[in-house]
Design an enzyme around this catalytic site. Structure first.
Site, short mmCIF file in Angstrom:
data_model
loop_
_atom_site.label_atom_id
_atom_site.label_comp_id
_atom_site.label_asym_id
_atom_site.label_seq_id
_atom_site.Cartn_x
_atom_site.Cartn_y
_atom_site.Cartn_z
N HIS A 130 0.81 -1.22 0.00
CA HIS A 130 0.00 0.00 0.00
C HIS A 130 0.85 1.27 0.00
CE1 HIS A 130 -3.62 2.32 1.69
NE2 HIS A 130 -4.05 1.74 0.59
N ASP A 149 -1.77 19.78 17.66
CA ASP A 149 -1.45 21.11 18.21
C ASP A 149 -0.84 22.05 17.18
OD1 ASP A 149 -2.34 20.22 20.68
OD2 ASP A 149 -0.35 19.64 21.37
N ASP A 152 16.27 11.64 -8.58
CA ASP A 152 17.37 12.58 -8.37
C ASP A 152 16.92 13.93 -8.90
OD1 ASP A 152 19.11 13.01 -11.23
OD2 ASP A 152 17.78 11.26 -11.14
N LYS A 172 -4.61 10.14 4.89
CA LYS A 172 -4.06 9.42 6.04
C LYS A 172 -3.16 10.40 6.80
CE LYS A 172 -4.58 6.26 2.50
NZ LYS A 172 -5.94 5.87 2.77
N LYS A 198 2.89 4.41 -1.21
CA LYS A 198 2.82 5.25 -2.42
C LYS A 198 4.00 6.21 -2.37
CE LYS A 198 -1.89 4.81 -1.04
NZ LYS A 198 -2.16 3.59 -1.68
N HIS A 242 -9.69 10.00 1.29
CA HIS A 242 -8.68 8.95 1.17
C HIS A 242 -7.42 9.31 1.97
CE1 HIS A 242 -5.64 6.39 -1.04
NE2 HIS A 242 -6.62 5.52 -0.90
#
EC number: 3.1.4.4
Length: 812
Positions: free
Chosen positions: A335, A670, A342, A665, A337, A663
């Site tokens: 999973h 704070d 360079d 994550k 990604k 989607h």
């Protein structure tokens, strides 16, 4: 015995066991010379069960928190000498040590040893031989196990609720990758940001927040690479274009991703791709409408070209049982990604290059390109005509028209020493599953590609300290240590003969425990801490969603209520997980989500009642989803066909509304610390031995929430996200922990939900943030809203339904 809260860290060592009885052998626990004689006969004539593999587990009541490696051919006196660093947030009366014999399918219990939690609470070290008992708590012969434990309560941790605090903050301990200094981080909301979308957002030092454009930057990075382009993805689709904004054209921007990668490879750039091999397409889920990953198409497209594209299945570690191996290879995914290239140095005159990496939630595939407008219908004759994505309706197509499924995501670009850690992760994975050794030997290019070094001066107020985290095991990464001792030194967790990097979960726990004022989460899934769920229609111990994140959040809020301090947790999730909403898999996940919410709200309402506070629990923990609704405009795309009558599709098209798929994550703490990656808040992502994941966690040492609120890039990014979701800015949004802020955000989101779910459509939604359609009773029970058993336009229950055929390991 009464259960007590263990919230902190448990240091445990399992040394050895003695005088075990071996149910696999006729020799049992006979003297050693007799055992060897009998077992030799058994092996010679083919009776018995062969070599005995013994391991031990640690449980807090019924929640598994540790497991040793297997010891072969020492069934009577196995010696492990393994230590564990265990984060705990559990109610328990005993720490339970179980000794087991491994079988090809499952395991056989020899017995259990019990240490009362009460003895740990004073924080003193306990070093003891414990009797191993049967199911009736009667000793099993002379069997014993030698253990050592010491418990450190979270309230005695000097970092508890103190934030990052200092520029000397060393990062998350006990991890594979150390924190890196002198880095630069670029934060991205969605694949693209149109010009002039973000209003003025003031930051510290007289600066204003500047948005960045993810897919444009990835296009530039790939286009300008001269030596290497390394890509991993759950899905990579060759037919997409990365540059689509007609107001921001780029030379060559109309080329597809596949053509661009072929072009770079033909120029001599080493292009390596690791794409998840969807071996079974997870049949149960696929049938419910989840998107195809194009893995076979992508491999075929690059076949015979200079691009090295490898389809890699989620292979298990070498140690599992037959059933475990089958589960991992057919149910779990790669999973991560990432893109690694360079890149030229900032001073254009130099011929030297450096490594730049991209990490986050965006796969380079169809259905991902979107802007903050998240239109349902108005881009179907332009941007999304050839990229129509709607997997929630079985027969959806551009020919039948919208609504498309809008896509909200978050990504990051990493520069400096941290970018090399992403490169090392790719190299470990390629050496494990890439086949031919095609990795560039960068030490041979040291004159051209500079080694890991800071890209920001220590005194630069925009510098970042960043750490890389993963969920991965030895089945997917090359070079993990073989022994538990070496694994522990490398910040890895040893299991039943598998070595696991579980540092993403550790990073979340660490950040939550340090949090002072508020936490803002956006995630595709939100379920876990199943050991604390109510046993209504289930056995919580059978679910296995054991990660701590929801329970840690609840305990953080409870601690603040007890201390008389404000604290707010905001959580944004999709309306439902992508797929046909009435399907068994989607309904099962929604059921887990409801149980997770209810567990958290129960803790919070009990804390409020204990303090005699009459308050809405949503003032402390509040859930949202995203949605859009658009009035019809003249000149809009006219579909050739119509959806089937009386379907979710036809009803959504008629009502001109649909969810925006979350989607992302991400977690912000704070306004000073941020985690971005590929990992969902579920067991699949947080386990380490299930889906492979990657994430970054970082902060700006000159922009901490110490004496005054943090006003660096993370603050600006959150405010930009809130502007995208709420369609407005307000001064109160700068104090998210305050009662005024959470109540205002909740009021706006409730108003938008009423507009979204109404039978009337008078205007476009002014914003996208919708109050998640649940009620919370005074005892924390999560309920349906009146008249809202189903999501609008569907027959899908908001609270979900337990699946009778879907295994929890797949949906949790």
């Amino acid at each position: 015995m009464a259960q007590m809260l263990l919230h902190g860290t448990l240091h445990a060592t399992i040394f050895e066991a003695a005088s075990l009885s071996n149910p696999h052998r006729a020799s049992g626990s006979a003297p050693k010379f007799i055992r060897k004689f009998v077992e030799g006969i058994e092996d010679t004539v083919g009776v018995g069960k062969g070599a005995t593999k013994v391991y031990s587990t640690i449980d807090l009541e019924k929640a598994r928190v540790g497991r040793t490696r297997m010891i072969t051919n020492e069934p009577i006196n196995p010696r492990w000498y393994e230590s564990f660093h265990i984060y705990c947030a559990h109610m328990a009366s005993n720490v339970i040590f179980t000794v087991k014999i491994d079988n090809p399918i499952g395991a056989t219990n020899i017995g259990r040893a019990y240490l009362p939690v009460q003895e740990l609470l004073n924080g003193e070290e306990i070093d003891r031989w414990l009797d191993i008992c049967d199911n009736n708590r009667e000793p099993v012969g002379e069997s014993k196990i030698h253990v050592k434990l010491q418990y450190f309560d979270v309230s005695k941790d000097r970092n508890w609720a103190r934030g990052v605090r200092s520029t000397k903050y060393p990062g998350v301990p006990y991890t594979f990758f150390s924190q890196r200094q002198g880095c630069k981080v670029t934060l991205y909301q969605d694949a693209h940001v149109p010009d002039n979308f973000i209003p003025k957002i003031p930051l510290a030092d007289g600066k204003n927040y500047e948005p960045h454009r993810c897919w444009e930057d990835i296009f530039d990075a790939i286009s300008n690479a001269q030596h290497l382009i390394y890509i991993t993805g759950w899905s990579v689709y060759t037919e997409i274009t990365l540059v689509r904004d007609s107001n921001r054209p780029k030379p060559g921007g109309d080329v597809t991703l596949g053509e661009l990668l072929k072009k770079k490879a033909s120029e001599g750039v080493r292009v390596l791709m690791l794409v998840w091999d969807d071996r079974t397409s997870v049949g149960l889920l696929k049938r419910d409408g989840l998107m195809a990953t194009h893995d076979e198409e992508t491999e075929n497209y690059f076949h015979g070209s200079d691009v090295n594209c490898v389809l890699c299945p989620r292979n298990p570690d070498d140690s599992g049982s037959i059933v475990q191996d089958l589960s991992i290879s057919t149910m779990f995914t790669h999973h991560q990604k990432i893109v690694v290239v360079d890149h030229e140095l900032p001073n254009q005159g130099s011929q030297q290059r450096r490594i730049v990496s991209f990490v986050g939630g965006l796969d380079l595939c169809d259905g991902r390109y979107d802007t903050q407008y998240h239109s349902l219908f108005r881009t179907l004759d332009s941007t999304h005509h050839d990229d129509f994505h709607q997997p929630n309706f079985a027969t959806a197509s551009i020919k039948k028209g919208g609504p498309r499924e809008p896509w909200h995501d978050i990504h990051s670009r990493l520069e400096g020493p941290i970018a090399w850690d992403v490169l090392y992760n790719f190299e470990q994975r390629w050496r494990k599953q890439g086949g031919k050794d095609l990795l560039l030997q960068l030490r041979d290019l040291s004159d051209t590609i500079i080694p890991p070094s800071p890209v920001m001066f220590p005194e630069d107020r925009e510098t970042w300290n960043v750490q890389l985290f993963r969920s991965i095991d030895g089945g997917a990464a090359f070079g993990f240590p073989d022994t538990p001792e070496e694994a522990a030194k490398a910040g890895l967790v040893s299991g039943k003969d598998q070595i696991i990097d579980r540092s993403i979960q550790d990073a979340y726990i660490h950040a939550i425990r340090r949090a002072k004022n508020f936490i803002y989460i956006e995630n595709q899934y939100f379920l876990g801490s199943s050991y604390a769920w109510k046993p209504e229609g289930i056995k919580p111990e059978d679910i296995g969603a054991l990660h701590l994140i929801p329970k840690e959040l609840a305990l953080k809020v409870v601690s603040k209520i007890e201390a008389g301090e404000r604290f707010t947790v905001y959580v944004v999730v999709p309306m439902w997980p992508e797929g046909v909403p009435e399907s068994g898999s989607v309904q099962a996940i929604l059921d887990w989500q409801r149980r997770t919410m209810e567990m958290m709200y129960t803790d919070i309402t009990e804390a409020l009642q204990a303090k005699g506070i009459e308050a809405n629990p949503k003032d402390y923990l509040t859930f949202f989803c995203l949605g859009n609704r658009e009035v019809k405009q003249a000149g809009e795309y006219q579909p050739e066909e119509q959806p089937e009558a009386d379907t979710d599709y036809s009803r959504a098209q008629e009502a001109r509304r649909f969810m925006i798929y979350v989607h992302t994550k991400m977690m912000i703490v704070d306004d000073e610390y941020i985690i971005i990656g590929s990992a969902n808040i579920n067991q699949r992502s947080m386990d380490g031995a299930r889906d492979s994941e990657i994430a970054m966690g970082g902060y700006q040492p000159y922009h901490l929430a110490t004496r005054q609120p943090a006003r660096g890039q993370i603050h600006g990014f959150r405010m930009a996200l809130w502007y995208e979701h709420l369609g407005m800015l307000d001064d109160v949004f700068q104090r998210p922990e305050s009662l005024e802020c959470v109540q205002k955000v909740n009021r706006i989101a409730e108003k938008y939900w009423d507009m979204y779910s109404s039978d009337d459509l008078q205007q476009d939604l002014p914003g996208h943030l919708l109050s998640y359609p649940i009620g919370v009773a005074s005892d924390g029970v999560v309920t349906e809203l009146p008249g809202m058993e189903y999501f609008p336009d569907t027959r899908a229950r908001v609270l979900g339904a337990k699946s009778d055929y879907m295994p929890p390991i797949l949906t949790s």
